[in-house]
Design a protein around this motif. Structure first.
Motif, PDB file in Angstrom:
ATOM      1  N   ILE A  31       0.874  -1.186   0.000  1.00 32.33           N
ATOM      2  CA  ILE A  31       0.000   0.000   0.000  1.00 32.33           C
ATOM      3  C   ILE A  31       0.899   1.221   0.000  1.00 32.33           C
ATOM      4  O   ILE A  31       1.854   1.293   0.790  1.00 32.33           O
ATOM      5  N   VAL A  32       0.607   2.141  -0.872  1.00 31.00           N
ATOM      6  CA  VAL A  32       1.462   3.325  -1.028  1.00 31.00           C
ATOM      7  C   VAL A  32       0.580   4.561  -1.092  1.00 31.00           C
ATOM      8  O   VAL A  32      -0.428   4.576  -1.805  1.00 31.00           O
ATOM      9  N   TYR A  33       1.014   5.593  -0.344  1.00 29.03           N
ATOM     10  CA  TYR A  33       0.385   6.906  -0.466  1.00 29.03           C
ATOM     11  C   TYR A  33       1.230   7.743  -1.408  1.00 29.03           C
ATOM     12  O   TYR A  33       2.403   8.021  -1.129  1.00 29.03           O
ATOM     13  N   ASP A  34       0.613   8.155  -2.509  1.00 34.17           N
ATOM     14  CA  ASP A  34       1.298   8.994  -3.500  1.00 34.17           C
ATOM     15  C   ASP A  34       0.575  10.336  -3.546  1.00 34.17           C
ATOM     16  O   ASP A  34      -0.408  10.498  -4.282  1.00 34.17           O
TER      17      ASP A  34
END
Lengths: 131, 251
Positions: free
Chosen positions: A83-86
């Protein structure tokens, strides 16, 4: 990867079609809901338009590479999810544990907000189980 | 932020608390490729390699113009959360996947507190430097490109030198006065009004009565002026006063 993508839209989009004309994507953006995708055999499929699916495919390749690089350093090679916050968007993928190990499948999602990671993972599991 | 942390305790205590929270089994804190805090079951060499790998990944995303500040990966041996803020990165390894948001919030709070501590220490350093410059009498704004006024020599003057200065100060005035025009400051008084040049009437000598009995008598000119004087009326009675005594002459 775009040449290997399969779009699940009923009508194939033309280059002149803006992404917001897809009703699924438009509703997901308005309500901040995840747009889900499936990927297997080097191909990604989604219902939110060709461009949105390409964006997810690009993110999937980059974040899989990151997970492999980090896992190699600590000898934790098998990646189950990411999971990545961009910025103000969130991207996630999770391998389907019910898929064939020789031909693994994964599901992914894009959200236009910083959704809690736990909520994102729960949504992916529900999408896997809804198959 | 290029300053250093105020003290080591500000790093160790909160990260040790995070290390003992929930199912966390490893905490790392990097500044770029430097390992600031390491409490993991992995060897130091692997941690250094991990720091280099995370720095490369961050460099790649920065070049791509992407703002990726939080990543979570699920491995077969556990979950890894990476929270970054500029050059600072904190890596937390935990077992339970559902704890990821809690761990992320705690990590983010640590990064904010840490950078606020750096900011406060920088302010403290600047304040102490300013206080030292004030205490030492140095003007902290000396370095500014301000045009300096003309230098005035205020060195103390000894007493003898003061006398010389006094004589030197009064000396040049004299020739100035000598060279000044001779005209008086005030206009001369005209002769008729000038008491010094006015003609005075001749002083009349007083003659003693014995020498000249008629001395007290009025002259003809004076008598001619009697009309200008107060005279007694014809019916004026004579004075009741006794006549003046004649002084006795002793021979």
């Amino acid at each position: 990867m775009s040449d290997t993508q399969e779009n699940e839209n009923s009508s194939p989009p033309t280059p002149a079609d803006p992404p917001l004309q897809n009703s699924i994507m438009k509703e997901a953006l308005e309500k901040g809901r995840p747009r889900y995708f499936r990927a297997s055999r080097g191909a990604a499929r989604g219902k939110s338009g060709r461009e949105d699916t390409e964006v997810f495919a690009d993110n999937l390749m980059v974040f899989q590479e990151c997970a492999l690089l980090i896992g190699e350093r600590l000898e934790m090679n098998a990646v189950a999810h990411a999971i990545v916050y961009d910025g103000e968007t969130a991207c996630a993928f999770q391998f389907d544990q019910n898929s064939n190990p020789k031909n693994p499948e994964l599901v992914g999602a894009l959200v236009n907000r910083r959704i809690p990671m736990r909520e994102m993972l729960t949504g992916l599991r529900e999408y896997i189980n809804s198959k | 932020m290029s300053g250093e942390a105020p003290n080591r305790e500000s790093i160790d205590r909160p990260l040790a608390a995070l290390r003992g929270a929930g199912t966390v089994f490893g905490v790392l804190f990097f500044k770029g490729v430097d390992v600031v805090f390491n409490e993991t079951p992995f060897s130091a060499d692997r941690i250094v390699e991990l720091a280099q790998t995370l720095d490369d990944i961050s460099f790649y995303f920065v070049n791509e113009g992407r703002d990726i500040d939080q990543m979570s990966f699920g491995f077969d041996g556990g979950n890894m959360l990476i929270v970054s803020d500029q050059d600072y990165r904190i890596v937390v390894m935990h077992s339970l996947t559902d704890e990821v948001d809690f761990v992320a919030k705690a990590s983010r709070a640590f990064l904010i507190d840490y950078q606020m501590g750096i900011f406060a220490s920088e302010l403290n350093e600047k304040g102490s430097e300013l206080a030292q410059s004030i205490a030492s009498g140095d003007d902290p704004q000396e370095s500014l490109p301000v045009e300096e006024p003309a230098v005035i020599n205020v060195a103390p003057i000894p007493a003898a030198a003061e006398e010389e200065d006094h004589s030197a100060a009064t000396g040049p005035i004299q020739p100035i006065l000598a060279a000044a025009p001779a005209a008086p400051a005030t206009q001369p008084i005209p002769a008729p009004q000038n008491p010094s040049t006015r003609e005075r009437p001749p002083v009349r000598p007083i003659i003693e009565p014995e020498d000249n009995p008629d001395a007290n008598k009025l002259s003809e000119e004076e008598l001619a002026d009697t009309d200008k004087r107060a005279v007694l009326a014809a019916n004026q009675p004579e004075s009741t006063l006794p006549p003046p005594r004649k002084p006795k002459i002793r021979r």
